[in-house]
Design a protein around this motif. Structure first.
Motif, PDB file in Angstrom:
ATOM      1  N   GLU A  13       0.816  -1.126  -0.120  1.00 16.75           N
ATOM      2  CA  GLU A  13      -0.150   0.116   0.018  1.00 16.75           C
ATOM      3  C   GLU A  13       0.887   1.274  -0.019  1.00 16.75           C
ATOM      4  O   GLU A  13       0.406   2.215  -0.669  1.00 16.75           O
ATOM      5  N   ALA A  14       2.061   1.111   0.600  1.00 17.13           N
ATOM      6  CA  ALA A  14       3.035   2.268   0.690  1.00 17.13           C
ATOM      7  C   ALA A  14       3.954   2.314  -0.431  1.00 17.13           C
ATOM      8  O   ALA A  14       4.746   3.277  -0.602  1.00 17.13           O
ATOM      9  N   GLY A  15       3.826   1.334  -1.474  1.00 17.85           N
ATOM     10  CA  GLY A  15       4.735   1.287  -2.605  1.00 17.85           C
ATOM     11  C   GLY A  15       6.124   0.760  -2.302  1.00 17.85           C
ATOM     12  O   GLY A  15       6.997   0.912  -3.005  1.00 17.85           O
ATOM     13  N   ALA A  16       6.112  -0.251  -1.355  1.00 18.58           N
ATOM     14  CA  ALA A  16       7.173  -0.807  -0.819  1.00 18.58           C
ATOM     15  C   ALA A  16       7.020  -2.080  -0.914  1.00 18.58           C
ATOM     16  O   ALA A  16       6.121  -2.804  -1.113  1.00 18.58           O
ATOM     17  N   THR A  17       8.266  -3.018  -0.758  1.00 17.82           N
ATOM     18  CA  THR A  17       8.464  -4.397  -0.598  1.00 17.82           C
ATOM     19  C   THR A  17       9.205  -4.918   0.736  1.00 17.82           C
ATOM     20  O   THR A  17       9.777  -4.061   1.190  1.00 17.82           O
ATOM     21  N   PHE A  18       9.126  -6.210   0.782  1.00 20.37           N
ATOM     22  CA  PHE A  18      10.073  -6.526   1.774  1.00 20.37           C
ATOM     23  C   PHE A  18      11.537  -6.169   1.460  1.00 20.37           C
ATOM     24  O   PHE A  18      12.184  -6.044   2.729  1.00 20.37           O
ATOM     25  N   ALA A  19      11.869  -6.078   0.243  1.00 21.30           N
ATOM     26  CA  ALA A  19      13.309  -5.313  -0.017  1.00 21.30           C
ATOM     27  C   ALA A  19      13.524  -4.146   0.454  1.00 21.30           C
ATOM     28  O   ALA A  19      14.690  -3.685   0.591  1.00 21.30           O
ATOM     29  N   ASP A  20      12.624  -3.521   0.967  1.00 20.35           N
ATOM     30  CA  ASP A  20      12.726  -1.992   1.426  1.00 20.35           C
ATOM     31  C   ASP A  20      12.863  -1.978   2.931  1.00 20.35           C
ATOM     32  O   ASP A  20      13.075  -0.946   3.303  1.00 20.35           O
ATOM     33  N   VAL A  21      12.384  -3.004   3.552  1.00 19.69           N
ATOM     34  CA  VAL A  21      12.776  -3.038   4.872  1.00 19.69           C
ATOM     35  C   VAL A  21      14.247  -3.015   5.543  1.00 19.69           C
ATOM     36  O   VAL A  21      15.196  -3.710   5.197  1.00 19.69           O
ATOM     37  N   VAL A  22      14.425  -2.074   6.349  1.00 20.50           N
ATOM     38  CA  VAL A  22      15.715  -1.594   6.899  1.00 20.50           C
ATOM     39  C   VAL A  22      15.813  -1.981   8.373  1.00 20.50           C
ATOM     40  O   VAL A  22      16.999  -2.150   8.845  1.00 20.50           O
TER      41      VAL A  22
END
Length: 88
Positions: free
Chosen positions: A24-33
């Motif tokens: 929904e925010a335009g992100a994926t698990f790859a964007d998790v920091v």
């Protein structure tokens, strides 16, 4: 809304919820920091590893696991993430 008695099922549901919020925010698990795992019983963390690796294995965000009480005694795990949303 029901909560499974199984910690691995609960972890899977948490990750589905997180995946939907990230999308929904335009992100994926790859964007998790950053990820935080909260569990009343730290022994329940290890059985969750296979499910957690599916989402975070290649990403390897900074991670913390805390043993603590949760709002509902039926809850065996809570997962929180911080993600960096890609620039549009």
């Amino acid at each position: 809304m029901t909560i499974s008695d199984d910690v691995v099922d609960q972890a899977s549901q948490c990750l589905r919820n997180i995946g939907a919020a990230l999308a929904e925010a335009g992100a994926t698990f790859a964007d998790v920091v950053r990820v935080r795992y909260l569990l009343p019983d730290r022994a329940d963390f290890e059985p969750c590893w296979p499910v957690l690796r599916e989402c975070f294995g290649a990403v390897r965000p900074a991670a913390t696991m805390l043993e603590c009480g949760l709002a509902d005694p039926a809850m065996k795990i809570e997962i929180e993430v911080d993600a960096r949303v890609p620039a549009a």
